[in-house]
Design an enzyme around this catalytic site. Structure first.
Site, mmCIF file in Angstrom:
data_model
loop_
_atom_site.group_PDB
_atom_site.id
_atom_site.type_symbol
_atom_site.label_atom_id
_atom_site.label_comp_id
_atom_site.label_asym_id
_atom_site.label_seq_id
_atom_site.Cartn_x
_atom_site.Cartn_y
_atom_site.Cartn_z
ATOM 1 N N LYS A 1 80.926 59.835 77.755
ATOM 2 C CA LYS A 1 81.338 61.073 77.086
ATOM 3 C C LYS A 1 82.651 61.582 77.636
ATOM 4 O O LYS A 1 83.266 62.465 77.065
ATOM 5 C CB LYS A 1 80.244 62.119 77.108
ATOM 6 C CG LYS A 1 79.715 62.509 78.446
ATOM 7 C CD LYS A 1 78.543 63.481 78.261
ATOM 8 C CE LYS A 1 77.415 63.248 79.219
ATOM 9 N NZ LYS A 1 77.782 63.363 80.632
ATOM 10 N N LYS B 1 87.030 56.948 87.842
ATOM 11 C CA LYS B 1 87.464 58.210 87.245
ATOM 12 C C LYS B 1 88.884 58.540 87.671
ATOM 13 O O LYS B 1 89.671 59.077 86.897
ATOM 14 C CB LYS B 1 86.499 59.344 87.606
ATOM 15 C CG LYS B 1 85.144 59.159 86.944
ATOM 16 C CD LYS B 1 84.579 60.434 86.346
ATOM 17 C CE LYS B 1 83.608 60.123 85.230
ATOM 18 N NZ LYS B 1 82.230 60.361 85.516
ATOM 19 N N LYS C 1 82.238 51.139 79.878
ATOM 20 C CA LYS C 1 80.949 51.673 79.430
ATOM 21 C C LYS C 1 81.174 52.788 78.398
ATOM 22 O O LYS C 1 82.228 53.430 78.403
ATOM 23 C CB LYS C 1 80.124 52.194 80.606
ATOM 24 C CG LYS C 1 80.577 53.511 81.180
ATOM 25 C CD LYS C 1 79.454 54.177 81.965
ATOM 26 C CE LYS C 1 79.800 55.637 82.182
ATOM 27 N NZ LYS C 1 78.681 56.503 82.403
HETATM 28 P P1 ADP Z 1 79.087 59.827 80.965
HETATM 29 O O1 ADP Z 1 79.737 58.720 81.721
HETATM 30 O O2 ADP Z 1 78.934 59.523 79.552
HETATM 31 O O3 ADP Z 1 79.738 61.160 81.249
HETATM 32 P P2 ADP Z 1 77.040 60.579 82.759
HETATM 33 O O4 ADP Z 1 77.835 60.062 83.890
HETATM 34 O O5 ADP Z 1 76.847 62.052 82.627
HETATM 35 O O6 ADP Z 1 77.598 59.957 81.438
HETATM 36 O O7 ADP Z 1 75.611 59.887 82.779
HETATM 37 C C1 ADP Z 1 74.368 60.497 82.471
HETATM 38 C C2 ADP Z 1 73.269 59.452 82.573
HETATM 39 O O8 ADP Z 1 73.402 58.510 81.521
HETATM 40 C C3 ADP Z 1 73.296 58.636 83.866
HETATM 41 O O9 ADP Z 1 71.971 58.328 84.242
HETATM 42 C C4 ADP Z 1 74.017 57.400 83.475
HETATM 43 O O10 ADP Z 1 73.671 56.294 84.275
HETATM 44 C C5 ADP Z 1 73.543 57.203 82.041
HETATM 45 N N1 ADP Z 1 74.597 56.541 81.272
HETATM 46 C C6 ADP Z 1 75.828 57.028 81.010
HETATM 47 N N2 ADP Z 1 76.538 56.179 80.271
HETATM 48 C C7 ADP Z 1 75.727 55.124 80.045
HETATM 49 C C8 ADP Z 1 75.870 53.913 79.330
HETATM 50 N N3 ADP Z 1 76.997 53.642 78.693
HETATM 51 N N4 ADP Z 1 74.841 53.052 79.313
HETATM 52 C C9 ADP Z 1 73.692 53.337 79.948
HETATM 53 N N5 ADP Z 1 73.474 54.449 80.643
HETATM 54 C C10 ADP Z 1 74.471 55.349 80.694
#
Ligand code: ADP
Ligand code: TRP
Length: 364
Positions: A233, A119, A230
């Site tokens: 959001k 990040k 990955k």
């Molecule tokens: P983001 O990175 O999209 O902000 P978060 O960090 O809030 O997502 O993640 C929320 C949940 O979703 C966590 O359990 C995370 O491991 C899962 N998650 C987020 N992105 C992915 C992805 N690309 N593939 C699988 N699981 C994900």
């Protein structure tokens, strides 16, 4: 005897996406369905976590409620008496527990968290110059100069979220497992020092059916434009991200224009062919079959086009159904459920906080 707790949280910094659904929400729903009555399910929105990176604060409150509606659309049974939905900020014990835990967490441990490094790097890319090597302590230090302390201690708040409820299983995607391990390490450290305070949490591998005959794989859906990253959001452009609330037709278009390679072989190899492997992964996860199964089905295909079309159709169908369920969510009943969940969880969290306050000498 109280039931073992399964707990997970999804930040409300933006709309949730397909990676969140497949990597986190769906596994909780599956656990709830297959083991009804065996577990307590805590599904919450870590709203305090939502602004460790910049957001539009005017939208946070509503976004939090929208995300809870998404849990219901995904099949979470909020009427189940062993299921609790709540907002982190509605339970002040999370914040105080974070402070106490932070005094038993080492700076070095937090500095090693890959998500902080990633990040920080992302922030730097948007802001100033880019550093190639973020793996050295010096580079991390440099990146850290402009990051908030909130982003740095974020895993301690997450540890509080988990340890306050004596959580047994934490279903999260691959990117979060390091944080769960940190929570466990801090719990062990405090248990050793003060006697047993906390149960030890484990990462729960997501139900993704992606590998035949192997341990469950922790799912990591990739960005469609840049499959090295990955799907997230936090991604500013959102072009490579399929949001759960976006129009199904636009999502299908994103799949059709997903970055692939020129090899034209439908083979799963995340290292060498991340773009096509990601689409195979998405198809496998949505269908509930293995990636090997998907590859076998398309092994004679000499072009990516028809395969992409099949995945696009699959995603479109999934989103259409999902959004129908979302539209049917009873918002009033859900708000009521949130109120009862928050009242009950304040009780549980305060009891654990008191135990810890006593252990560290804050209370007699
Ligand atoms: P983001 O990175 O999209 O902000 P978060 O960090 O809030 O997502 O993640 C929320 C949940 O979703 C966590 O359990 C995370 O491991 C899962 N998650 C987020 N992105 C992915 C992805 N690309 N593939 C699988 N699981 C994900
Ligand atoms: N850190 C998680 C994420 O970014 C969200 C989260 C906060 C969480 N607290 C948690 C997940 C506790 C599981 C358990 O995705």
């Amino acid at each position: 005897m109280s039931k073992p707790v399964i707990l997970t949280g999804l930040r409300a910094n933006n709309d949730l996406h397909l990676g969140n659904y497949l990597g986190a929400i769906r596994s909780v729903v599956a656990l709830q369905k297959h083991h009804a009555g065996e577990y307590q399910v805590n599904m919450f929105v870590p709203d305090l976590h939502s602004f460790t990176t910049p957001i539009d604060h005017g939208k946070l409150y509503q976004q939090t409620l929208e995300n809870i509606k998404l849990f219901v659309a995904a099949g979470l049974d909020v009427d189940d008496p062993n299921t609790f939905v709540y907002r982190q900020s509605a339970i002040p014990a999370h914040s105080e527990m974070t402070w106490i835990l932070s005094c038993f967490t080492y700076y070095g441990e937090l500095r090693r968290m890959t998500q902080f490094k990633e990040k920080a790097k992302q922030h730097k890319v948007e802001g100033e110059s880019v550093l190639d090597n973020t793996d050295t302590p010096e580079a991390t230090e440099d990146l850290a100069q402009h990051m908030t302390a909130g982003l740095f201690i974020y895993p301690v708040l997450m540890a509080a979220d988990i340890l306050l409820y004596d959580t047994k299983y934490v279903p999260v995607g691959e990117d979060q497992s390091q944080h769960v391990e940190l929570a466990r390490d801090v719990a062990v450290r405090m248990n050793n020092k003060f006697g047993k305070l906390f149960d030890l949490p484990e990462v729960y591998g997501t139900y993704n059916h992606t590998s035949e005959g192997k341990d469950p794989v922790r799912l990591r859906i990739r960005d469609l434009v840049n499959p090295e990253k990955k799907m997230s959001k936090s991604d500013a452009s959102g072009k490579g991200v399929i949001f759960l609330t976006e129009s199904p037709a636009s999502a299908a278009k994103k799949i059709m224009s997903a970055t692939t390679d020129s090899d034209n072989k439908i083979v799963y190899d995340m290292e060498k062919k991340p773009g096509i492997s990601n689409l195979i992964q998405i198809a496998a996860s949505l269908r509930g079959v293995s990636t090997e199964g998907v590859c076998r089905e398309y092994k004679d295909q000499k072009q990516y086009g028809p395969f992409k079309q099949a995945v696009a159709d699959e995603v479109e169908k999934f989103l259409t159904l999902f959004q129908e369920k979302l539209a049917a969510v009873d918002e009033k009943a859900l708000l009521q459920k949130l109120g009862t969940g928050e009242a009950a969880m304040n009780k549980t969290a305060n009891a654990k906080l008191l135990l810890v306050q006593k252990a560290v000498g804050l209370r007699p």
